[in-house]
Enzyme design. Sequence first.
Site, PDB file in Angstrom:
ATOM      1  N   SER A 153       0.823  -1.209   0.000  1.00 29.40           N
ATOM      2  CA  SER A 153       0.000   0.000   0.000  1.00 29.40           C
ATOM      3  C   SER A 153       0.856   1.258   0.000  1.00 29.40           C
ATOM      4  CB  SER A 153      -0.876   0.035   1.263  1.00 29.40           C
ATOM      5  OG  SER A 153      -1.612  -1.138   1.379  1.00 29.40           O
ATOM      6  N   GLU A 201      -4.844  -0.482  -8.430  1.00 28.38           N
ATOM      7  CA  GLU A 201      -3.912   0.571  -8.821  1.00 28.38           C
ATOM      8  C   GLU A 201      -2.676  -0.113  -9.403  1.00 28.38           C
ATOM      9  OE1 GLU A 201      -4.623   4.214  -5.674  1.00 28.38           O
ATOM     10  OE2 GLU A 201      -3.533   2.470  -4.952  1.00 28.38           O
ATOM     11  N   ASN A 245      -4.853   5.564  -1.059  1.00 32.17           N
ATOM     12  CA  ASN A 245      -4.420   5.716   0.339  1.00 32.17           C
ATOM     13  C   ASN A 245      -3.902   7.114   0.643  1.00 32.17           C
ATOM     14  OD1 ASN A 245      -5.091   3.304   1.604  1.00 32.17           O
ATOM     15  ND2 ASN A 245      -3.391   2.247   0.650  1.00 32.17           N
TER      16      ASN A 245
HETATM   17  N1  LIG Z   1      -5.764  -4.759   4.613  1.00 31.05           N
HETATM   18  C1  LIG Z   1      -6.080  -3.996   3.585  1.00 31.05           C
HETATM   19  O1  LIG Z   1      -7.174  -3.405   3.528  1.00 31.05           O
HETATM   20  C2  LIG Z   1      -5.130  -3.868   2.428  1.00 31.05           C
HETATM   21  C3  LIG Z   1      -5.612  -3.326   1.219  1.00 31.05           C
HETATM   22  C4  LIG Z   1      -4.728  -3.249   0.124  1.00 31.05           C
HETATM   23  C5  LIG Z   1      -3.414  -3.659   0.267  1.00 31.05           C
HETATM   24  N2  LIG Z   1      -2.979  -4.163   1.471  1.00 31.05           N
HETATM   25  C6  LIG Z   1      -1.584  -4.620   1.554  1.00 31.05           C
HETATM   26  O2  LIG Z   1      -1.584  -6.046   1.403  1.00 31.05           O
HETATM   27  C7  LIG Z   1      -0.503  -6.599   2.168  1.00 31.05           C
HETATM   28  C8  LIG Z   1      -1.049  -7.648   3.110  1.00 31.05           C
HETATM   29  O3  LIG Z   1      -2.013  -7.058   3.969  1.00 31.05           O
HETATM   30  P1  LIG Z   1      -3.111  -7.961   4.724  1.00 31.05           P
HETATM   31  O4  LIG Z   1      -4.161  -7.021   5.170  1.00 31.05           O
HETATM   32  O5  LIG Z   1      -3.477  -9.139   3.884  1.00 31.05           O
HETATM   33  O6  LIG Z   1      -2.265  -8.452   5.988  1.00 31.05           O
HETATM   34  P2  LIG Z   1      -2.526  -9.747   6.905  1.00 31.05           P
HETATM   35  O7  LIG Z   1      -1.849  -9.464   8.188  1.00 31.05           O
HETATM   36  O8  LIG Z   1      -3.968 -10.118   6.882  1.00 31.05           O
HETATM   37  O9  LIG Z   1      -1.741 -10.929   6.118  1.00 31.05           O
HETATM   38  C9  LIG Z   1      -0.361 -10.952   5.934  1.00 31.05           C
HETATM   39  C10 LIG Z   1       0.027 -12.405   5.732  1.00 31.05           C
HETATM   40  O10 LIG Z   1       1.384 -12.474   5.297  1.00 31.05           O
HETATM   41  C11 LIG Z   1       1.937 -13.654   5.836  1.00 31.05           C
HETATM   42  N3  LIG Z   1       3.387 -13.592   5.760  1.00 31.05           N
HETATM   43  C12 LIG Z   1       4.233 -12.832   6.495  1.00 31.05           C
HETATM   44  N4  LIG Z   1       5.507 -13.071   6.105  1.00 31.05           N
HETATM   45  C13 LIG Z   1       5.453 -13.982   5.097  1.00 31.05           C
HETATM   46  C14 LIG Z   1       6.425 -14.639   4.304  1.00 31.05           C
HETATM   47  N5  LIG Z   1       7.725 -14.383   4.476  1.00 31.05           N
HETATM   48  N6  LIG Z   1       6.018 -15.542   3.372  1.00 31.05           N
HETATM   49  C15 LIG Z   1       4.699 -15.808   3.204  1.00 31.05           C
HETATM   50  N7  LIG Z   1       3.727 -15.221   3.939  1.00 31.05           N
HETATM   51  C16 LIG Z   1       4.099 -14.329   4.880  1.00 31.05           C
HETATM   52  C17 LIG Z   1       1.376 -13.699   7.262  1.00 31.05           C
HETATM   53  O11 LIG Z   1       1.475 -15.006   7.812  1.00 31.05           O
HETATM   54  C18 LIG Z   1      -0.063 -13.234   7.029  1.00 31.05           C
HETATM   55  O12 LIG Z   1      -0.931 -14.334   6.807  1.00 31.05           O
HETATM   56  C19 LIG Z   1       0.200  -5.426   2.848  1.00 31.05           C
HETATM   57  O13 LIG Z   1       1.273  -5.021   2.040  1.00 31.05           O
HETATM   58  C20 LIG Z   1      -0.887  -4.357   2.873  1.00 31.05           C
HETATM   59  O14 LIG Z   1      -0.357  -3.059   2.911  1.00 31.05           O
HETATM   60  C21 LIG Z   1      -3.806  -4.299   2.546  1.00 31.05           C
END
Ligand SMILES: NC(=O)c1ccc[n+]([C@@H]2O[C@H](COP(=O)([O-])OP(=O)(O)OC[C@H]3O[C@@H](n4cnc5c(N)ncnc54)[C@H](O)[C@@H]3O)[C@@H](O)[C@H]2O)c1
Length: 297
Positions: free
Chosen positions: A132, A165, A204
């Site tokens: 993000s 995006e 964002n």
């Molecule tokens: N939450 C949102 O609304 C949103 C929206 C758009 C983008 N994002 C982006 O998406 C990404 C993930 O966010 P999320 O909300 O899914 O987080 P989350 O905490 O729900 O999930 C993250 C996952 O990554 C896994 N992980 C960590 N290290 C890892 C590795 N080395 N190998 C494989 N898996 C690994 C964790 O076990 C966890 O399941 C971030 O970069 C965030 O900025 C989030």
Amino acid sequence: MSRPNKSERDDVTDIERVGVVGCGQMGAGIAEVCARAGLDVMVAETTGEALEFGRTRLFTSLSKAAERGKITEEELEATQARLTFTTDLGEFADRDLVIEAVVENEQVKTEIFQVLDQVVTRPDAILASNTSSIPLVKLAVSTARPDHVIGIHFFNPAPVQRLVELIPALTTSEGTLGRAQLFTEKVLGKHAIRAQDRSGFVVNALLIPYLLSAIRMFESGIASREDIDNGMEMGCAHPMGPLKLSDLIGLDTVASVAYSMYEEYKEPLYAAPPLLQRMVDAGRLGRKTGSGFYTYD
Ligand SMILES: NC(=O)c1ccc[n+]([C@@H]2O[C@H](COP(=O)([O-])OP(=O)(O)OC[C@H]3O[C@@H](n4cnc5c(N)ncnc54)[C@H](O)[C@@H]3O)[C@@H](O)[C@H]2O)c1
């Protein structure tokens, strides 16, 4: 919208095998979107336990889509069959596109891009991040193929939200950007907008200062959490108030994105309020931990 079948897809894209790293709320949603579009999808997580949790999340979402009549029982089974799960990124060797969706942490993401660079054999495979706020160029230059690295930023929940995006780094080739656009629009059926590689991109950069303002308002006692959320839901027709939305996004993610944006611009409006940081420290991350500004089952 109707999505192209395999032979139609072959005319617009050379991407058939997708890898998704991370099966949290975004990774699971992105994997679902890709599998429902008919692609072969492999999902990676850190541990067997995290993988099982992610698989259950993904299959539950697919079952709900079937219950609501969005996919047939046959499509449900076929979609499940297109999904494989692993804890070994080495198995991503044959992927045409990998989308990284792990925690919003530059070091963790950089290490993953370095591993992917070593294991993915197709030289023109696209390595994408769902970050993000982390500069794409930093992930790109950690690989030996910075021209094939790009940001493909989905929205939450990925199966529902139409937008993506596309964020080319300074190093990303026009070819990679064009292929990513064709893939997201023609294969996944999303609407793509383009943004420069600046922290927060388009959505964002507008949304995070608003969420932080709501948290500051709550912290200063100006209004209750319900009144803040009702104010924006009933006064501005937002589908979800800012504190509920922060809980949905994940307070750790909101804080990490705010931190990256503050690092980039040094503007007070991007500074995370102390309450947000304390809630993250307490493990109250919102819906995903059952407790944030609200509590959840
Ligand atoms: N939450 C949102 O609304 C949103 C929206 C758009 C983008 N994002 C982006 O998406 C990404 C993930 O966010 P999320 O909300 O899914 O987080 P989350 O905490 O729900 O999930 C993250 C996952 O990554 C896994 N992980 C960590 N290290 C890892 C590795 N080395 N190998 C494989 N898996 C690994 C964790 O076990 C966890 O399941 C971030 O970069 C965030 O900025 C989030």
